[in-house]
Every structure is written in C-alpha cells, then in structure tokens.
Design an enzyme around this catalytic site. Structure first.
Site, PDB file in Angstrom:
ATOM      1  N   THR A   1       0.875   0.542   3.696  1.00 13.15           N
ATOM      2  CA  THR A   1       1.165   0.322   2.032  1.00 13.15           C
ATOM      3  C   THR A   1      -0.285   0.884   1.468  1.00 13.15           C
ATOM      4  O   THR A   1      -0.423   1.894   1.535  1.00 13.15           O
ATOM      5  CB  THR A   1       1.205  -1.287   1.916  1.00 13.15           C
ATOM      6  OG1 THR A   1       0.473  -2.009   2.448  1.00 13.15           O
ATOM      7  CG2 THR A   1       2.841  -1.733   1.983  1.00 13.15           C
TER       8      THR A   1
ATOM      9  N   ASN B   1      -6.125  -2.436  -7.695  1.00 14.11           N
ATOM     10  CA  ASN B   1      -5.127  -3.490  -8.394  1.00 14.11           C
ATOM     11  C   ASN B   1      -5.299  -3.742  -9.313  1.00 14.11           C
ATOM     12  O   ASN B   1      -4.694  -5.095  -9.572  1.00 14.11           O
ATOM     13  CB  ASN B   1      -5.672  -5.059  -7.136  1.00 14.11           C
ATOM     14  CG  ASN B   1      -5.413  -5.102  -5.682  1.00 14.11           C
ATOM     15  OD1 ASN B   1      -4.795  -4.068  -5.480  1.00 14.11           O
ATOM     16  ND2 ASN B   1      -6.469  -4.190  -5.131  1.00 14.11           N
TER      17      ASN B   1
ATOM     18  N   THR C   1      -0.826 -10.932   4.008  1.00 16.65           N
ATOM     19  CA  THR C   1       0.108  -9.703   3.291  1.00 16.65           C
ATOM     20  C   THR C   1      -0.142  -8.807   5.128  1.00 16.65           C
ATOM     21  O   THR C   1      -0.400  -7.097   4.296  1.00 16.65           O
ATOM     22  CB  THR C   1      -0.081  -8.532   2.148  1.00 16.65           C
ATOM     23  OG1 THR C   1       0.435  -9.206   1.125  1.00 16.65           O
ATOM     24  CG2 THR C   1       1.062  -7.368   2.647  1.00 16.65           C
TER      25      THR C   1
ATOM     26  N   LYS D   1      -0.646  -3.909   9.858  1.00 16.68           N
ATOM     27  CA  LYS D   1      -1.236  -3.298   8.822  1.00 16.68           C
ATOM     28  C   LYS D   1      -1.484  -4.426   7.896  1.00 16.68           C
ATOM     29  O   LYS D   1      -1.172  -5.523   8.011  1.00 16.68           O
ATOM     30  CB  LYS D   1       0.213  -2.825   7.791  1.00 16.68           C
ATOM     31  CG  LYS D   1       1.329  -4.226   7.658  1.00 16.68           C
ATOM     32  CD  LYS D   1       1.264  -4.473   5.920  1.00 16.68           C
ATOM     33  CE  LYS D   1       1.091  -3.524   5.055  1.00 16.68           C
ATOM     34  NZ  LYS D   1       0.382  -4.137   3.976  1.00 16.68           N
TER      35      LYS D   1
ATOM     36  N   GLU E   1      -8.528  -2.516   0.973  1.00 17.19           N
ATOM     37  CA  GLU E   1      -8.747  -2.219   0.222  1.00 17.19           C
ATOM     38  C   GLU E   1     -10.046  -2.242  -0.340  1.00 17.19           C
ATOM     39  O   GLU E   1     -10.754  -2.930  -1.458  1.00 17.19           O
ATOM     40  CB  GLU E   1      -7.789  -2.514  -1.093  1.00 17.19           C
ATOM     41  CG  GLU E   1      -5.939  -2.769  -0.908  1.00 17.19           C
ATOM     42  CD  GLU E   1      -5.142  -3.820  -1.776  1.00 17.19           C
ATOM     43  OE1 GLU E   1      -5.834  -4.346  -2.481  1.00 17.19           O
ATOM     44  OE2 GLU E   1      -3.652  -3.147  -1.457  1.00 17.19           O
TER      45      GLU E   1
END
Lengths: 429, 429
Positions: B167, B412, B204, B193, B290
């Site tokens: 993602t 985000n 996640t 992931k 991220e």
C-alpha cells in the site's frame, strides 16, 4: 452576574462573573516576576515568579505521576505535608529534573531564599520549575535575586507571574471568576502553563490557583481531586507525561461568605467553580499546545462503564494517525473507529455511531450518506467535536485534544542539542 | 552454509543460508499476481495475489487484536479452524473493514472464486485485504479475474505476490532461508507488507510464510506464537493497531528432513528459523515505515520482570517527543528517561543508565561527561540503538521502531478525503 456554568457531572448550574486579576484576583494574594536569565543570561525575559498569601492558607497540590520526578517536585511534596503554604516560587528555562542531589539542594536553596525574604518558614514554600531536563540549575543567577523579587509583589502581579512560567507557550494563560455564595461571594482564579508533553495524569504543566473562600483541608482536597480529574486529566496533546507537573490550590479565607462545609450547597458551588477555572485553563493549554492548529473535543457516550468511555476517548485522542487526519481536515472516521477498536473498551462494532460536529459519518459501524464535503466543513474549523456513540450503556467521557502538525515535529526535533550548543557557545558547558 | 543466527532467547546458534524465492522458496508452493484496478480502475498495478500449496498443509494464523475486525479477518478466522489451508488470496487498495454484511459477502465471494478456480473447498482459502477502511470492495472487478490469476501461478511468483500487497510501502518485503536439519534441510520464506498503523499486537500488516518442513499443528502453533511475540509484536511505528493484521504460516512437509517433533533438536532449529524469518520481515517493515528516516532498536535491560522491560521499551518507542528528537538527530536522553518514568515499569531513577549506541549519556539518572557531539554522531546514523539499563533485575526486552517525520504527518493528513474525491471524480461514489 453575567454568566453561569452548568456542570454536567454534578448537574448544578452556578452563576458567576468573569473578572480580571488571574491568580491575584482573590483577596490577600500578591505576585510578581523578574528576569534572571535562567535559560540564557543574555536574554531578558521574565523567568522567575513569586506568589504569596498575606495570611495563612489551606493548600492542596497534585503532582506528576511520572516515576522520574523533578527535584522541585520532591521538595514540594515534602513541604506540602505542612499545608500552611504561604508562597510559591517558580521558574522557567530549566526543569531541575534528573539533577540528583545537586537538584534537591538547588530546589531547597530556592525555598530558603524565599523564606528569608518573606520572613516565613522554608517548609511554607512550594517550588516549581519547568524547562529542559538533565541540566543543573544556574542557581547562582536565581537565589541572590529572590529578595528583590519579594519586594515588588503586588495584588495586580498575575500577568507578570503568568508570563514568567511560559516555555514554548505562545501566550500567558489566566482565568478568574467571582461566584455568589451565601450573602457574599468568593473569588477564584489561576494561571497555567502547558505546551509540549501534555497528557492525562498531569503533564509538563504548572497551574497555580488561589481563592479567598473559607474551606477546610478535607473539603479542599475533595474538590481539588475531582476538578483535576475532570479538567487537566482530560487533556492530551502528545500523550507524554512530564516529570514536573504540578497543580496547587491555595485558599486563604479572606472572602466575606459562609465557610464551605462538607455536603452543603456552598460546597457544591465551590466544586463547580474550581472545576470551571481548571477546565478553562486546561482548554487554554490544549489550544496553545505546541504548533497546534485544531482544538478537538472527543466525546464518547453510552459506554458500558466510565472506564470504557475513557479508554475509547483517550485512544482516539492519542492516535497519531487520527491526529494527522484532523490536521489535514480529513473526516477519516475509519481511523477513529480503528482507534476505538484497539482501545480496550468493550464494544460491538455494529453498534458504533461516529459524528463530526452534529453530522453522522458512521452509523452502526458503516459509512453513511452524509456528503464528505459536509463532513470536511466541520473538520476544517479550528474547533470541532468528534462524538463516538458506543450504544452499549450510559457512561460518558470527554477528552480535549489537538491535531498533530509537521511544525510540531520540526519544533521538537532539536531541543537538547540546541540547548547544549547554546551553553557551550557561551562557555557554560 | 554461509551464515548463522544466534537466538538470544533460546541461546542456540542455527546455521542457515539466505536463498532466493521469498514465499515460494519452499518446495511445493506457487504464487502469482494480477492488476484489477481495485483502488483505481485507471491505474495498472498488481493488487491481487494468490498463493497456493500443491499438497495439503498444516497452517496456523494470528490475527489483529483490534475489536474492530475487517470482514476478511472474520472469514479467515472461521476458515482457519479447518487447518488444511491450500490457498491465500489477498488484495491491496481496499481493507474491506467497516463494511458490514456486504463486506462478509465480498470476502466469501473471493474465497468461493478461489476455491472454484483451484478445485478446492471454500474453507481451505484464507482471504486478506489491506487499504482504506470503510468503503465497499469493488468486488465486480475482483471475482471474475480469479480464474485467470489461478492459471498464472508459478514457483517463482513470490516477487509479484509481494508487490500486490503493497500500500504505502515503498518496496516489496521478502526473505527466505534454507536451514540444515537432520541429514537434509528445510526451507522457510515469506513476504510482508507494513507501512502505517504499525504497533505491537499486530498492525496493518500482512505476512505470509511458507515452509516445506514437516511439522504437527501443535508444534507449529507453539513456534508461531513465540516467533510472533518476539518479532512482529516488538515493532512499532506510530502506535496504531489496525483492523486487518494477519500472519499466516503454511507448512506442507515436502522437505527431505526429519519431522519436527516436540522437544527435539529439530523443533529448536525450526523455532529459531521461523523467528529469524519473522524478525527480518518485521525489521523491513519498520525500516520502510511511512516516511521513516531512522531505524532505532530500543533495548531495555536488567528490569525486574519481562513485563517491566516491555512497558519501558514500548513507552520510549511510542513517545512522540522521543521520536521527534531522533528525527532531528538530537540525543535527548531527558525525553527517554521521562518516557521510562511514565511507562509504569518499576524503577529507581537513581539507578537508570542510558546509552546511545555504545556511548553512555546518562549514568544513575544524571548527565555524563560524554560530549554531546559524540552522542550526536550516533543519532545522526540511519540505524542506531538506545539502551536503557534499569539495574533492577535481569529481564530484557527489545523493541524496533522509527523516528517521526514532518513527512509522516503530511502523508497521513488527507487519505480519506482524497480517496472519496478520487472516486467521486470517476463517478464511483
């Protein structure tokens, strides 16, 4: 009286009037501040304040729950056992935390200098510090100045005092009210500082409140604990709890109004008034959090128990992903529900409703037809609420919080190095 | 064998060789991926993958602890009870979370299409989704394509599969090893992931591991739980736990080596190997978090109990203020000790030592003479460790984490709005 305050917890409406004066609004209190160059000898800014009562007081204090406690907190905790506190001395620019025996000695030296200047006992002094952790206090720049500070105290000194405790705060925080009580009235007011490291259970936060109400130590303690729980312990900016947090309430009984007795109407009124002052100061702290652009009220309702409501509200308020979404004015209810999901609160996903302001974004765990453009309008506002209805019981909890900005990260990425390098340049480290 | 792995928990050294092949390195597994335009019909990128075993398997899975669980997680949890899993179908671009009965129906439809294409039972299929929460799956773009996907599976399909589950990951994550065992060897490898919402207790995060070792369901379960605890449950990026996290390990017994029996040397070897593969994949997830610029290993040692060590390490790893200081290469040990202080771990401030890399910054709760410029050199590195010695007992815990960057916040701050607006522009919402 021009205003009134409805206390949802005690279900009582208390009339009051907002007045000037802050922490010296109540009769018999004086304050003042001077510039000692604590953080930087070359910069002139107020960084040492003193607050006194002309007469004996009943005083209560609540300190940080962090197991790493600043030296000043340790000394104040010892002193508060005597209760008749007559003075609070507080500095910004250095937290006197992680400073070992030297820190204790420095905190005591501040109390001693204050006691000598005011002609009181050392144990009648509370001492507070806020600023960087892990560097010794420049005590030689502080204690010799306390006598001079004691001589400039005035009943209008609140503003200077509130400025002297600022660190990364962008504005001083002050609030005071007068409350009718019996045939007379009492006054209650305070100053506070906040900014970074703000989180439930006390944070790098100082709050000094004074009142001229007549109150017993026990009743003050009860009012204090419940007001702190419903104000300062309901705010979070970054989820960090600091080493120095302190809330002190001094009452000196100089008001012309009946004594506040346990179980009386006056006791209810006093509790509401103290809650109101603390809540306003707590909200000011969140609004002025480090690089905050949004003030957000998280309301969890209809949880099975208050503990469940609190867990859910705090998880949402502390989630970095949720805070980022608010910063971008993104009504991302998926991130809200996922935070509620991992909070530990008992819930059934298919019963959860989520609102931004008055608009429903999620009904029974599913998306609604509310246009995203309407939800965005709410989240674009500088102040808005997010309501999470668990539809499981009847317990509620509110947390006041903020967004997370790029500027927060930037602002917090070099404090220690910068402080050390600045000291070194000046030959101080 | 070219390398070996020392497992500090089991105090055993296991030789192994890093091999190519990822999740299809083990004998008898095939994988492949196609582009269905799940997130955006106009963009061609791999977003649907399928992994199968040619023969029956012993499989175990661990799912998110979030009480808000995605539809695919609910369906997979039902199916796993059968144990003989033959296929995993997974998509990126939509999480199928907060999608109610329609979501369950969609997850089942994916399993049904897979079962039909492979000639197996529906309950032999695990289904996983990752992406945005709260939007229905574009199932009409998925199920009709599964047959075609089933026809392109190969024993070298791992790379495509690893790309299809990305993602906000910037690179695919894959790791595989061959481990000598008895007279032969077994292979074990996986893909994962990660990116946002990474936190202990599953995040996640999807991770699929295959092995050709022969192992009983009980022994696999034991190895799985301990490996997950010491790998994926030791990483945190933003402290958020997602609705979709899943780790699945499939073993098919096709290796030529002795069966892994409880209490045997082979069982020790297998546990170490599984731990190694999960730890490497977990570290890749943190490094690729991220907008992460630093990979930081938090080591807490000499705590009274493991629970104390864990609390202290996690508080440091989750503190926004600490993460900001790393981002700015600021060796701010004061923020580290304050996070340890509020962690709930039992400690005595005056016993705490803190190291950046091998350099001591804080000794017995106080600053040291280590020059800040030396400490800064450590924190400037893209990978470094922070060690907190509580000097209270003998329990240790390690957490792998990252800094917090301005780019994380920016990245985000608009996911949901952007997704909705993109859909609306295409007339899909």
């Amino acid at each position: 009286m021009s205003d009134d305050f409805f206390d949802p917890f005690r279900e009582v409406r208390v009339p009051f009037k907002i007045i000037d004066g802050g922490v010296t609004a109540a009769r018999g209190f004086r304050a003042g501040a001077i510039s000692c160059g604590i953080k930087n000898p070359e910069v002139t800014r107020l960084d040492l304040m003193l607050l006194t009562s002309d007469v004996p007081t009943v005083t209560d204090a609540v300190f940080t729950t962090n197991k790493v406690r600043a030296a000043c907190v340790r000394v104040s905790q010892q002193h508060i056992k005597d209760s008749d506190v007559r003075a609070i001395i507080a500095n910004s620019g250095n937290a006197n935390a992680c400073t070992g025996p030297q820190g204790i000695q420095d905190a005591k030296a501040m109390c001693k200098a204050t006691a000598e200047a005011l002609g009181i006992r050392m144990r009648q002094v509370q001492v507070c510090s806020t600023g960087i952790i892990g560097m010794n206090m420049p005590i030689q720049r502080i204690t010799p100045r306390v006598k001079e500070l004691a001589e400039i105290l005035t009943p209008t000194g609140s503003d200077d005092a509130s400025r002297a405790i600022m660190t990364s705060d962008t504005k001083p925080k002050s609030y005071s009210i007068e409350v009718p009580c019996g045939d007379g009235s009492f006054r209650i007011g305070g100053i506070a500082k906040g900014a970074g490291m703000i989180c439930p259970n006390m944070a790098t936060m100082l709050c000094f409140i004074t009142t001229d109400a007549k109150i017993s130590p026990d009743e003050l303690k009860r009012a204090m604990r419940s007001a702190v729980d419903q104000s300062f312990n309901c705010i979070t900016i970054d989820g960090d709890t600091s080493t120095n947090d302190t809330v002190i309430v001094m009452s000196n009984g100089m008001a012309e109004c009946p004594p506040i007795k346990k179980g009386s109407d006056e006791a209810k009124i006093f509790r509401c008034a103290l809650h109101k002052v603390m809540l306003e100061l707590a909200k000011m702290i969140v609004s002025d959090g480090e690089r905050v652009t949004k003030f957000v009220e998280i309301r969890v309702r209809n949880a099975r128990t208050h503990a469940d409501a609190k867990k859910a509200a705090e998880a949402v308020a502390k989630s970095m992903l949720v805070k980022c979404s608010w910063h971008g004015s993104d009504p991302n209810w998926g991130r809200v529900i996922h935070a509620v999901g991992y909070s530990g609160a008992r819930l059934r996903e298919e019963l959860i409703d989520i609102y931004f302001g008055g608009l429903i974004a999620c009904k029974g765990g599913l998306t609604t037809n509310t246009p995203v453009s309407e939800l965005e309008k709410v989240v674009k506002e500088p102040r808005f609420s997010v309501t999470i209805d668990l539809n499981q019981g009847s317990a509620n909890h509110i947390v006041y919080t903020s967004d997370l900005s790029e500027e927060y990260v930037d602002f917090n990425s070099s404090e220690y190095s910068a402080a050390i390098h600045a000291k070194r340049q000046k030959g101080l480290a």
